[in-house]
Design an enzyme around this catalytic site. Structure first.
Site, PDB file in Angstrom:
ATOM      1  N   GLU A   6       0.599  -1.464  -0.140  1.00 27.74           N
ATOM      2  CA  GLU A   6      -0.042   0.475   0.097  1.00 27.74           C
ATOM      3  C   GLU A   6       0.734   1.246  -0.120  1.00 27.74           C
ATOM      4  OE1 GLU A   6      -4.069  -1.931   2.073  1.00 27.74           O
ATOM      5  OE2 GLU A   6      -2.220  -0.681   3.857  1.00 27.74           O
TER       6      GLU A   6
ATOM      7  N   CYS B 195       1.856  -2.169  15.691  1.00 21.79           N
ATOM      8  CA  CYS B 195       1.302  -1.661  14.192  1.00 21.79           C
ATOM      9  C   CYS B 195       0.477  -3.222  13.367  1.00 21.79           C
ATOM     10  CB  CYS B 195       3.533  -1.715  13.822  1.00 21.79           C
ATOM     11  SG  CYS B 195       3.047  -1.982  12.108  1.00 21.79           S
TER      12      CYS B 195
HETATM   13  N1  SAH Z   1       9.128   0.336  10.383  1.00 21.68           N
HETATM   14  C1  SAH Z   1       9.120   2.057   9.535  1.00 21.68           C
HETATM   15  C2  SAH Z   1       8.589   3.127   9.428  1.00 21.68           C
HETATM   16  C3  SAH Z   1       6.839   2.710   9.011  1.00 21.68           C
HETATM   17  S1  SAH Z   1       6.370   2.994   9.822  1.00 21.68           S
HETATM   18  C4  SAH Z   1       9.015   3.071  11.046  1.00 21.68           C
HETATM   19  O1  SAH Z   1       8.832   1.747  12.337  1.00 21.68           O
HETATM   20  O2  SAH Z   1       9.787   3.689  11.824  1.00 21.68           O
HETATM   21  C5  SAH Z   1       5.860   4.552  10.326  1.00 21.68           C
HETATM   22  C6  SAH Z   1       5.372   5.077  12.016  1.00 21.68           C
HETATM   23  O3  SAH Z   1       4.031   4.939  12.674  1.00 21.68           O
HETATM   24  C7  SAH Z   1       6.225   4.553  13.011  1.00 21.68           C
HETATM   25  O4  SAH Z   1       6.547   5.608  13.715  1.00 21.68           O
HETATM   26  C8  SAH Z   1       5.762   2.813  13.602  1.00 21.68           C
HETATM   27  O5  SAH Z   1       6.162   3.146  15.034  1.00 21.68           O
HETATM   28  C9  SAH Z   1       4.085   4.136  13.475  1.00 21.68           C
HETATM   29  N2  SAH Z   1       2.853   3.236  13.803  1.00 21.68           N
HETATM   30  C10 SAH Z   1       2.650   2.127  13.708  1.00 21.68           C
HETATM   31  N3  SAH Z   1       2.037   1.334  13.703  1.00 21.68           N
HETATM   32  C11 SAH Z   1       1.090   2.352  14.552  1.00 21.68           C
HETATM   33  C12 SAH Z   1      -0.657   2.621  14.938  1.00 21.68           C
HETATM   34  N4  SAH Z   1      -1.197   1.393  15.113  1.00 21.68           N
HETATM   35  N5  SAH Z   1      -0.884   3.756  15.229  1.00 21.68           N
HETATM   36  C13 SAH Z   1       0.251   4.869  15.153  1.00 21.68           C
HETATM   37  N6  SAH Z   1       1.601   4.905  14.629  1.00 21.68           N
HETATM   38  C14 SAH Z   1       1.469   3.320  14.450  1.00 21.68           C
HETATM   39 FE1  SF4 Z   2       7.951  -2.771  11.379  1.00 26.82          FE
HETATM   40 FE2  SF4 Z   2       7.834  -1.260  13.723  1.00 26.82          FE
HETATM   41 FE3  SF4 Z   2       7.734   0.248  11.274  1.00 26.82          FE
HETATM   42 FE4  SF4 Z   2       5.504  -2.003  12.019  1.00 26.82          FE
HETATM   43  S1  SF4 Z   2       5.812  -0.414  13.069  1.00 26.82           S
HETATM   44  S2  SF4 Z   2       6.489  -1.077  10.049  1.00 26.82           S
HETATM   45  S3  SF4 Z   2       6.504  -3.718  12.647  1.00 26.82           S
HETATM   46  S4  SF4 Z   2       9.359  -1.258  11.961  1.00 26.82           S
END
Ligand code: SAH
Ligand code: SF4
Length: 391
Positions: free
Chosen positions: A115, A142
């Site tokens: 996505e 996540c």
């Molecule tokens: N893998 C990378 C980038 C993707 S996630 C990382 O973890 O940084 C982008 C952001 O969204 C990250 O800060 C992640 O921790 C946050 N995130 C993930 N799941 C989330 C959720 N359910 N609600 C709010 N933020 C979330």
């Molecule tokens: Fe991967 Fe964690 Fe980033 Fe989600 S928040 S995309 S599980 S590294």
């Protein structure tokens, strides 16, 4: 490659023979495209110029067929078409949120789907790009982390997401008319599915293409890479990509961070902070963004806020507070609004910008952390998710 690497390595890795089947030119760096054209039979002396011409057609004009490349000889166009393709991911579906956010589900080689999210804002627009199908990491809050199937995206599939969005937005300027100020797609965040620093080379090559002044020409300061904390790759991000950095911090003690962001067990808070302090581009104008998801009764107390500012003291930083976005089976709740504001206030008073990120595209499951391709149906059970979160 590090400065001390032997020069012969470059020569060794030059493609001597093209692989079977058509080669996609999308995703090759300028050097990669040059080598590929030479291997196909383009005279060495002409190769650089040909790359420049083809590059402009693909990345500045949005052209996808060789026949439209009118400044190339007809016979050469035919030769190119026999060996190469210009392919970007196929859009399977597009959803538009009430707030204007667009979510594209795109299909890549092998039938996998990822996505990409476009977030329009006043006078600009940000594309949230995926770097992997799923994610090998398992952050407990996540949705992507619950997806089992994982593969790295190629550089072509990463830059291809920008091309998909530009197609949909109808944003292909004529050659020469590079008005970067009023662009619909003005910023890129590597915050979609996947951990970009576990796919470093492809992410780097794709971003180099995005920053190339002859093509999409995004400034490096309009690209932000978000990592969960892959410490050994952090310095390389500044050196080889030069973009801005965001870090998924999310907790102020190792005990809590171990549960939320399990990569913390490999590189803990102290090691992560040491890497950030040494981040080569660190300055007040290029602050590190600390992302902090607000989870009710987990990491959102006043004491957490105070510990946070103490931990990051001395690092030019901005704290981005992200109200938790729920997904089916998610084991957490969003902190109350008052709590988020109180937390933000403490951080702000300590001298750091502490914006609260407005959730965008929640109605189409496009908000942070909600991405997970629909085809990957082997969803973990609620019990499994909770067990892994240590709840
Ligand atoms: N893998 C990378 C980038 C993707 S996630 C990382 O973890 O940084 C982008 C952001 O969204 C990250 O800060 C992640 O921790 C946050 N995130 C993930 N799941 C989330 C959720 N359910 N609600 C709010 N933020 C979330
Ligand atoms: Fe991967 Fe964690 Fe980033 Fe989600 S928040 S995309 S599980 S590294």
């Amino acid at each position: 490659m590090t400065a001390s690497a032997p020069i012969t390595q470059d020569v060794m890795t030059l493609p001597r023979k093209l692989p079977e089947g058509p080669i996609n030119l999308v995703g090759l760096t300028r050097d990669g495209m040059r080598d590929t054209l030479i291997a196909q039979g383009t005279p060495v002396k002409q190769a650089k110029m040909r790359v420049g011409q083809i590059w402009q057609w693909i990345y500045e004009k949005g052209v996808r067929d060789f026949d439209s490349m009118t400044n190339l000889a007809k016979a050469y166009r035919t030769e190119l078409a026999e060996r190469f393709v210009i392919e970007i991911p196929e859009v399977v579906s597009k959803q538009v949120s009430l707030d204007g956010t667009r979510k594209y589900l795109v299909r890549i080689q092998g039938g996998h789907e990822v996505e990409t999210v476009y977030i329009p804002e006043e006078g600009r627009g940000t594309l949230c790009v995926s770097s992997q199908v799923g994610c090998t990491l398992t952050c407990s809050f996540c949705h992507t982390g619950t997806q089992k199937l994982v593969r790295n995206l190629t550089a072509g599939e990463i830059i291809g997401q920008l091309l998909v969005a530009r197609d949909d937005l109808g944003e292909w300027p004529e050659i020469g008319a590079r008005n970067t100020e009023s662009r619909l797609l003005s910023n890129v965040v590597l915050m979609g599915m996947g951990e970009p620093l576990y796919n470093f080379d492809n992410v780097r090559d794709a971003m180099k293409i995005a920053m190339d002044p002859e093509g999409i020409s995004l400034s490096r300061r309009r690209i932000t890479l978000s990592t969960s904390g892959v410490v050994p790759e952090i310095a390389k991000t500044a050196e080889e990509i030069g973009c801005l950095l965001a870090v998924s911090f999310h907790a102020t003690t190792d005990e809590v961070r171990d549960k939320l962001v399990p990569i913390n067990k490999k590189w803990n808070i102290a090691e992560l902070l040491a890497a950030l302090r040494a981040y080569p581009k660190l300055s007040n104008s290029e602050r590190i963004t600390f992302e902090y998801v607000m989870l009710k009764d987990v990491n959102d107390s006043d004491a957490d806020a105070r510990r946070l500012v103490k931990l990051i003291s001395g690092i030019p930083a901005k704290i981005n507070l992200i109200p938790f976005n729920e997904w089916p089976g998610s084991p957490y709740q969003r902190s109350d609004w008052d709590r988020i504001q109180a937390f933000s206030e403490i951080v702000y008073k300590a001298g750091y910008a502490s914006p609260i990120r407005t959730p965008r595209g929640e109605d189409i499951m496009a908000a942070c952390g909600q991405l997970k391709s629909a085809t990957e149906r082997a969803r973990k059970s609620r019990a499994q998710i909770q067990a892994e979160a240590g709840l």
